[in-house]
Write an enzyme that holds these catalytic residues in place. Structure first.
Site, PDB file in Angstrom:
ATOM      1  N   TYR A   8      -1.245   0.971  32.995  1.00 41.02           N
ATOM      2  CA  TYR A   8      -2.195   0.085  33.668  1.00 41.02           C
ATOM      3  C   TYR A   8      -1.469  -0.699  34.756  1.00 41.02           C
ATOM      4  CZ  TYR A   8      -5.489  -3.821  34.287  1.00 41.02           C
ATOM      5  OH  TYR A   8      -6.341  -4.761  34.812  1.00 41.02           O
ATOM      6  N   ASP A  61       6.503  -1.390  36.947  1.00 38.80           N
ATOM      7  CA  ASP A  61       5.517  -2.431  36.703  1.00 38.80           C
ATOM      8  C   ASP A  61       6.002  -3.228  35.495  1.00 38.80           C
ATOM      9  OD1 ASP A  61       3.363  -3.974  35.853  1.00 38.80           O
ATOM     10  OD2 ASP A  61       1.866  -2.504  36.485  1.00 38.80           O
ATOM     11  N   LYS A  76       3.013 -12.764  34.499  1.00 34.18           N
ATOM     12  CA  LYS A  76       2.913 -13.228  33.115  1.00 34.18           C
ATOM     13  C   LYS A  76       4.038 -14.182  32.739  1.00 34.18           C
ATOM     14  CE  LYS A  76       0.027  -9.410  31.413  1.00 34.18           C
ATOM     15  NZ  LYS A  76      -1.233 -10.109  31.248  1.00 34.18           N
TER      16      LYS A  76
END
Length: 443
Positions: free
Chosen positions: A152, A252, A280
């Site tokens: 994702y 990522d 994050k």
């Protein structure tokens, strides 16, 4: 045992009148409660958070292993971050101008992260991923991006393909189709999908598209589909394939960045990409993301060849949080990562033992600071198709049963650890887990 959720239920009924679906992110559509519970269909409404705990608006308390989907690596409201954010809010919230802290944070990022020689800031991970793909195309002059099935990279149109597709629609395992993640997406353009942990298939796909692939993008540890680590030597071989084809390797690290090591999964695994994206955990819960990479590549932005912009890029309140967070992670690294790995290993082992005692076939796997529980009799889960064969419906029931017992995990079975989790928290979690397993239907 059933929680009282009267206030939550009323808030949800009110929210549905004004918010589409009653929630502000599709990730929150999975709701608390089971099909037999009076709390079914009521989402979690949090009143406050501190350390490793959440308090909902009805007064229920939860040991939290969601941690905002990973950002709260130091626990909720760590004092260093609260102090930095509070001080910056009094000095200004948005400038649309440069400020000294952004350069300090970029300098620390470059010192901590192996791939980082230059940095650009964004607000959320989807923006940083979009920037990385554009930069890869602009720098190489090539049209195609290769991504892996089950990975994702944000919810924007060019990237939301083959994340959790129906296996029936996903095509051959060694050359998957690009399956859109939502209605409203245009057809996939210049996108190649590869299976994860299959080096032969990757080599064939790159050969079929020789001279066309600008970048190969991957979650170095696949955390959006389980918590799947690369096979030994796999990422190093991917690095070599990219070099031989003249393609950029993009990691990522929105989830793995700063969670697995001060320098992210690339430090933990010993493989350095050309570009990386972070978010994050880098700002303790504030909205900051970053694109980092080799100077030669990043200077394509500096030269004005590839555009990159955003009103809230390097927004000072978020950057203040990032500066405070990265200082702790960098300067107290032995304490921070020693705690994360020790607590993670202890919880994983406790959950394994609880499942074994209950006679429940379960795999508990992952690095430790993040890991996954799977209902499966398989000894390993190596890619998306393996994950799709696990019992995800039963995992949703376990999530609901744990909430009833005051434990909050990511509904698909993912667990995040923080430095705020104590040995007593781990013991209480294992006890609740064992009790929850006893309530599940046989299967």
């Amino acid at each position: 045992m059933t929680r009282s959720l009267d206030v939550s239920r009323d808030l949800y009924a009110h929210a549905k009148r004004f918010i589409a679906g009653g929630v502000s992110s599709d990730a929150r559509r999975i709701v608390a409660g089971s099909s037999t519970s009076s709390t079914a269909g009521v989402p979690l409404y949090v009143d406050r958070a501190q350390g490793a705990r959440l308090w909902d608006v009805d007064g229920n308390v939860y040991l939290d292993y969601v941690l905002g989907q990973g950002p709260a690596l130091l626990g909720h409201c760590p004092p260093e971050v609260v102090e930095a954010v509070t001080a910056q809010v009094a000095r200004g919230i948005v400038y649309s101008a440069q400020h000294a802290a952004e350069a300090r944070v970029a300098e620390r990022l470059c010192a901590m992260v192996p791939s980082a020689e230059r940095v650009r800031f964004n607000t959320v991970g989807s923006e940083a991923a979009h920037a990385a793909w554009r930069l890869a195309r602009g720098h190489t002059g090539r049209p195609k991006i290769l991504k892996f099935e089950g990975h994702y990279h944000g919810w924007l149109d060019p990237v939301l393909y083959s994340v959790h597709p129906s296996v029936d629609a996903a095509g051959p395992a060694d050359a998957p189709f690009a399956v859109p993640g939502t209605a409203g997406q245009p057809p996939a353009a210049d996108l190649v999908i590869a299976p994860w942990n299959d080096l032969d298939a990757l080599a064939r796909l790159m050969e079929w598209h020789r001279g066309e692939i600008a970048g190969v993008v991957a979650e170095p540890v696949l955390c959006n589909t389980g918590a799947i680590e690369p096979d030994p030597g796999y990422l190093r071989a991917v690095r070599e394939l990219c070099d031989s084809h003249g393609s950029l390797l993009i990691f990522d690290e929105i989830i793995t960045g700063f969670r697995l090591a001060p320098g992210g999964a690339q430090e933990h695994l010993g493989v350095t990409p050309d570009l990386s994206i972070f978010g994050k955990a880098m700002a303790g819960g504030m909205q900051v993301s970053a694109l980092a990479g080799r100077a030669e590549v990043m200077d394509t932005i500096s030269a004005g060849k590839v555009a990159h912009a955003g009103t809230f890029n390097s927004q000072p309140v978020g950057i203040a949080a990032a500066e405070a967070t990265l200082r702790v992670l960098d300067e107290r690294r032995e304490e921070v990562y020693g705690t994360l790995y020790a607590r993670g290993r202890a919880l994983m082992e406790g959950l394994r033992e609880a499942a074994a005692k209950a006679g429940v076939p379960m795999l508990v796997d992952g690095p430790g600071p993040v890991f996954q529980t799977y209902f499966t009799e398989a000894e390993s889960v190596r890619d998306y198709r393996d994950f799709a064969r696990t019992d995800r419906a039963r995992m949703a029931l376990l999530h609901a049963a744990l909430l009833e017992r005051g434990v909050n995990m990511v509904p698909r079975g993912l667990w995040f650890l923080s430095t705020a989790h104590t040995e007593a928290d781990i013991a209480a979690t294992v006890e609740a887990f064992a009790d929850a397993l006893r309530t599940l239907p046989l299967g």
